[in-house]
Design a protein around this motif. Structure first.
Motif, PDB file in Angstrom:
ATOM      1  N   THR A  55       0.753  -1.226   0.012  1.00  0.00           N
ATOM      2  CA  THR A  55       0.074   0.068   0.145  1.00  0.00           C
ATOM      3  C   THR A  55       1.044   1.262  -0.084  1.00  0.00           C
ATOM      4  O   THR A  55       0.405   2.275  -0.093  1.00  0.00           O
ATOM      5  N   ALA A  57       3.171   4.424  -1.178  1.00  0.00           N
ATOM      6  CA  ALA A  57       3.064   5.305  -2.411  1.00  0.00           C
ATOM      7  C   ALA A  57       3.990   5.014  -3.365  1.00  0.00           C
ATOM      8  O   ALA A  57       3.847   5.351  -4.644  1.00  0.00           O
ATOM      9  N   ASP A  59       4.673   2.033  -4.423  1.00  0.00           N
ATOM     10  CA  ASP A  59       4.201   0.723  -5.089  1.00  0.00           C
ATOM     11  C   ASP A  59       2.891   1.453  -5.982  1.00  0.00           C
ATOM     12  O   ASP A  59       2.138   0.494  -6.539  1.00  0.00           O
ATOM     13  N   ASP A  60       2.621   2.585  -6.118  1.00  0.00           N
ATOM     14  CA  ASP A  60       1.536   3.096  -7.013  1.00  0.00           C
ATOM     15  C   ASP A  60       1.875   2.777  -8.591  1.00  0.00           C
ATOM     16  O   ASP A  60       1.208   2.404  -9.207  1.00  0.00           O
ATOM     17  N   GLU A  61       3.093   2.847  -8.556  1.00  0.00           N
ATOM     18  CA  GLU A  61       3.783   2.426  -9.897  1.00  0.00           C
ATOM     19  C   GLU A  61       3.517   0.987 -10.340  1.00  0.00           C
ATOM     20  O   GLU A  61       3.021   0.855 -11.400  1.00  0.00           O
ATOM     21  N   SER A  63       1.016  -0.918  -9.002  1.00  0.00           N
ATOM     22  CA  SER A  63      -0.328  -0.997  -9.134  1.00  0.00           C
ATOM     23  C   SER A  63      -0.819  -0.408 -10.543  1.00  0.00           C
ATOM     24  O   SER A  63      -1.760  -1.254 -11.192  1.00  0.00           O
ATOM     25  N   ASN A  64      -0.412   0.771 -10.800  1.00  0.00           N
ATOM     26  CA  ASN A  64      -1.006   1.251 -12.240  1.00  0.00           C
ATOM     27  C   ASN A  64      -0.392   0.536 -13.287  1.00  0.00           C
ATOM     28  O   ASN A  64      -1.162   0.237 -14.100  1.00  0.00           O
ATOM     29  N   ARG A  75      -2.953  -4.999  -3.126  1.00  0.00           N
ATOM     30  CA  ARG A  75      -2.334  -4.397  -2.266  1.00  0.00           C
ATOM     31  C   ARG A  75      -2.028  -4.429  -0.596  1.00  0.00           C
ATOM     32  O   ARG A  75      -3.505  -4.301  -0.256  1.00  0.00           O
TER      33      ARG A  75
END
Length: 245
Positions: A55, A57, A59-61, A63-64, A75
């Motif tokens: 979760t 930030a 790893d937003d990349e 997830s996206n 996540r």
């Protein structure tokens, strides 16, 4: 549990905050990311694939990227990877889990499929089947197969940080006393080779294997034969020590 009628899926854990090589899974080689090679080769297994990331930030990349490539992504906790795996398996209603890690771009989905077929034939929900406790495969081809029941029990009862972070110690150390541990091994020991991505020298080797030798198209034995025929390749990262659990 009748394994033959159950849903089997691969969960690969992925995150950007590697301590020795940050952002390694989205590094590019030959026009594709390490994660893409990893997932492409897992698809050789003809099994559904799920990404389990954090979760954070950072790893937003990841997830996206998964969303863009239409790959289911769960996540969860960065450090309690056991709960992340359990929740991913629960959300996707998996009965049998194949655990892999995303820093293995040349993992062989065909070997995984063969092992899954063996697991199905054995039809034992207390079985843990892997090729990494008795190590004869090069690092970078690791997988573990176990039932949701064993994962759930580990999730409920594992207490130490090591058990929570590394997912399977509670299972493969048979803490419950009921696990039937089985091994996938090669007739020859090729565990001296390292084709996993943890350091810059690992990346140098993987880049050579893909860009100069097209190893992303090769099966396990072909890659091993190439390394045996070219000892200088092995020397690129032979000094790297695997991080201890």
């Amino acid at each position: 549990m009748n394994v033959k009628s159950k849903k089997i899926g691969i969960i690969t854990q992925a995150r950007m905050t590697s301590t020795r090589l940050p952002g390694k899974i989205l590094k590019h080689v030959g026009g594709k990311t390490i994660l893409e090679y990893h997932l492409d080769r897992l698809q050789w297994s003809n099994l559904p694939i799920y990404i389990a990331t954090t979760t954070n930030a950072t790893d937003d990349e990841v997830s996206n990227w998964a969303l863009e490539h239409k790959i289911p992504c769960y996540r969860g906790s960065e450090n309690d990877v056991l709960t992340r795996y359990y929740s991913c398996a629960l959300e996707n209603r998996l009965d049998v889990i194949v655990r892999v890690t995303s820093d293995c771009p040349l993992i062989d989905g065909k070997i995984i499929r063969q092992a899954v077929n063996q697991y199905i034939t054995n039809n034992d929900s207390n079985e843990y089947l892997s090729n990494c406790l008795v190590r004869t495969f090069p690092r970078g081809f690791d997988f573990e197969i176990f039932s949701f029941e064993l994962l759930e029990e580990a999730h409920q009862h594992a207490t130490t940080p090591t058990q929570r972070e590394h997912v399977t110690p509670y299972i493969n150390q048979n803490v419950s006393g009921k696990v039937h541990i089985k091994h996938i091994t090669r007739t020859s020991d090729n565990s001296q080779y390292r084709i996993t991505l943890d350091t810059e020298d690992d990346f140098k080797l993987i880049r050579k294997l893909i860009e100069d030798f097209n190893c992303e198209t090769m099966e396990t034995q072909e890659i091993i034969s190439l390394l045996m025929a070219n000892p200088w390749l092995h020397e690129i990262n032979s000094h790297i020590e695997q991080k201890k659990i």
